[in-house]
Design an enzyme around this catalytic site. Structure first.
Site, PDB file in Angstrom:
ATOM      1  CG  ASP A 142      -1.973   1.069   1.194  1.00 47.70           C
ATOM      2  OD1 ASP A 142      -1.938   1.905   0.266  1.00 47.70           O
ATOM      3  OD2 ASP A 142      -2.842   1.068   2.082  1.00 47.70           O
TER       4      ASP A 142
ATOM      5  CG  HIS B 271      -1.782   4.995   3.090  1.00 47.35           C
ATOM      6  ND1 HIS B 271      -1.976   6.048   3.937  1.00 47.35           N
ATOM      7  CD2 HIS B 271      -2.756   4.096   3.381  1.00 47.35           C
ATOM      8  CE1 HIS B 271      -3.011   5.811   4.737  1.00 47.35           C
ATOM      9  NE2 HIS B 271      -3.502   4.634   4.408  1.00 47.35           N
TER      10      HIS B 271
ATOM     11  CD  GLU C 166      -4.690  -0.359  -0.960  1.00 47.78           C
ATOM     12  OE1 GLU C 166      -5.443   0.321  -0.232  1.00 47.78           O
ATOM     13  OE2 GLU C 166      -4.396  -1.547  -0.703  1.00 47.78           O
TER      14      GLU C 166
ATOM     15  CD  GLU D 256      -7.513   3.724   1.025  1.00 45.93           C
ATOM     16  OE1 GLU D 256      -7.468   4.169   2.193  1.00 45.93           O
ATOM     17  OE2 GLU D 256      -6.724   2.874   0.593  1.00 45.93           O
TER      18      GLU D 256
ATOM     19  CG  HIS E  93     -10.036   0.302   1.713  1.00 42.18           C
ATOM     20  ND1 HIS E  93     -10.646   1.101   2.661  1.00 42.18           N
ATOM     21  CD2 HIS E  93      -8.709   0.427   1.914  1.00 42.18           C
ATOM     22  CE1 HIS E  93      -9.716   1.683   3.401  1.00 42.18           C
ATOM     23  NE2 HIS E  93      -8.532   1.288   2.977  1.00 42.18           N
TER      24      HIS E  93
END
Length: 424
Positions: A221, A223, A247, A273, A323
């Protein structure tokens, strides 16, 4: 003379082909709620919300016939805003027929001119999930039956390792493997500068190699912490180690930049997400810049909108990996979509996640946690009516009273050595 080397060779059916040659065969008893045949019994009588630790926002809806549905509208770091929206929604929908989910969803989304965004959609998510729970309980069937039936008997899941600032991932990966997981996810980097030293990426590659050395696959991730200059370097360095996916390699909104990165790597790219409706995901689908869409069912509009996003994604050959670093209601709702969605690939599971502190975890408020048992990386089909989980309402009410005295959860703040704010 026949050239036998050119004759067609037919392989016998695989064991799985033989097992499922008649399709999915899973009988679930159908016992409608006693109020199902009583006129007016499915009207909404009461809507409540409960902020509870570690950082979740549950929604409870009760019908005139006494059926209770639970949903989740958790929006990490924005709890009070969602609570305000839920207060407004609650007074609008009392008296409506809870069975007319699409009508209620359409009204809440479209009627008030301003629409979308994380706060409103999270509030709608909590309502929508609770309504599907009610409908399943009234009719006596699990939600996946209402979404078209089962296309699989179990959903694959992954657990987290490493925390916000990833470390000790090898030892944590060993624990996850012992718990039954075959796949995990970890943050790719710690706090990182817009243009940082290339050596800031070395530990990321090392961590991935360590986790894969014990036979686990791992998603990374980013992020949204890693800006374009660093993201393309990191993707290139990770490629030989074949992560499961990367991700949010770039922040949402950078569709063209993401397309450029997509064309530079063979690693599957996941994102979603922080996208909340079909309109939000549409540019990414049309640009062909992602392989996996990750709607968060507690943010994206609940079961109704998540299922529509999944159907839309299938037309673009995009997999769906919900998610879900959240509570049991969001997780159960995500699984219900997964059981009924052909292009579902995997779901996030927050059991023993680094955010679940203070003795509060995925199973804390459940009375039937066994339904979430991880077996060879999967969760078996949920068969009880509605969402398929049972909650301890007394504990929820007690904890909500205590949590109301505290500050709601806030996400960490990352700053660089010069004092400037960095992406968390």
């Amino acid at each position: 003379m026949t050239d036998v080397s050119r004759e067609a060779v037919y392989q016998p059916p695989s064991e799985l082909a033989e097992k499922y040659k008649g399709g999915i065969q899973r009988h679930t008893a159908v016992t409608p709620h006693p109020s199902a045949s009583v006129p007016g019994s499915t009207r909404i009588k009461l809507v409540e919300s409960f902020y509870i630790r570690p950082r979740w926002l549950f929604v409870r809806i009760e019908t005139e016939g006494g059926v209770v549905g639970w949903g989740e509208g958790t929006l990490e770091g924005h709890t009070e805003a969602v609570q305000g929206s839920l207060k407004d929604i609650s007074r609008r929908i009392v008296g409506w027929d809870a069975m007319n989910i699409e009508d209620i969803y359409t009204y809440l989304y479209r009627h008030r001119f301003y629409r979308g965004g994380e706060v409103l959609m999270s509030a709608i998510s909590g309502i929508d999930i609770a309504l599907w729970d009610i409908k399943g309980k009234v009719l006596g069937v699990p939600v996946w039956q209402l979404l078209g039936g089962a296309v699989r008997e179990r959903c694959e899941v992954y657990g987290w390792i490493g925390g916000d600032r990833p470390s000790d991932v090898l030892e944590q990966a060993k624990v996850r493997k012992a718990q039954g997981f075959t796949k995990v996810k970890m943050n790719a980097t710690e706090s990182i500068g817009w243009l940082d030293s290339p050596h800031a990426l070395d530990e990321t590659v090392k961590r991935l190699a360590e986790v894969k050395s014990i036979g686990l696959d791992a998603g990374l991730d980013f992020h949204g912490r890693v800006h374009k200059a660093m993201a393309k370097q990191l993707a290139q360095q990770l490629e030989p180690h074949r992560p499961l996916f990367i991700e949010e390699p770039l922040l949402p909104g950078h569709v063209n930049e993401l397309k450029d990165l997509y064309n530079k790597t063979t690693i599957p790219i996941a994102l979603g997400e922080r996208l909340f409706t079909r309109l939000d995901v549409r540019p990414y689908f049309e640009a062909g810049c992602i392989d996996i869409i990750q709607p968060d069912i507690a943010h994206a509009g609940g079961i109704s909108e998540t299922k529509k996003i999944a159907i839309m994604a299938e037309a673009y050959d995009i997999g769906v990996a919900p998610h879900c670093p959240l509570g049991p209601l969001a997780f159960a709702a995500s699984l219900q979509v997964g059981f009924s969605t052909p292009n579902f690939v995997i779901c996030e599971m927050s059991w023993k996640m680094h955010y679940n502190v203070g003795g509060f975890d995925l199973f804390t408020y459940m009375t039937n946690p066994d339904v979430f048992a991880v077996k060879n990386g999967h969760i078996d089909l949920l068969t009880a009516p509605g969402l398929g989980i049972e909650l301890n309402e007394d504990l929820i009410r007690k904890e909500a009273a205590e949590a109301a005295k505290l500050e709601p959860w806030q996400n960490p703040i990352f700053r660089g050595p010069d004092g400037s704010v960095r992406e968390w």
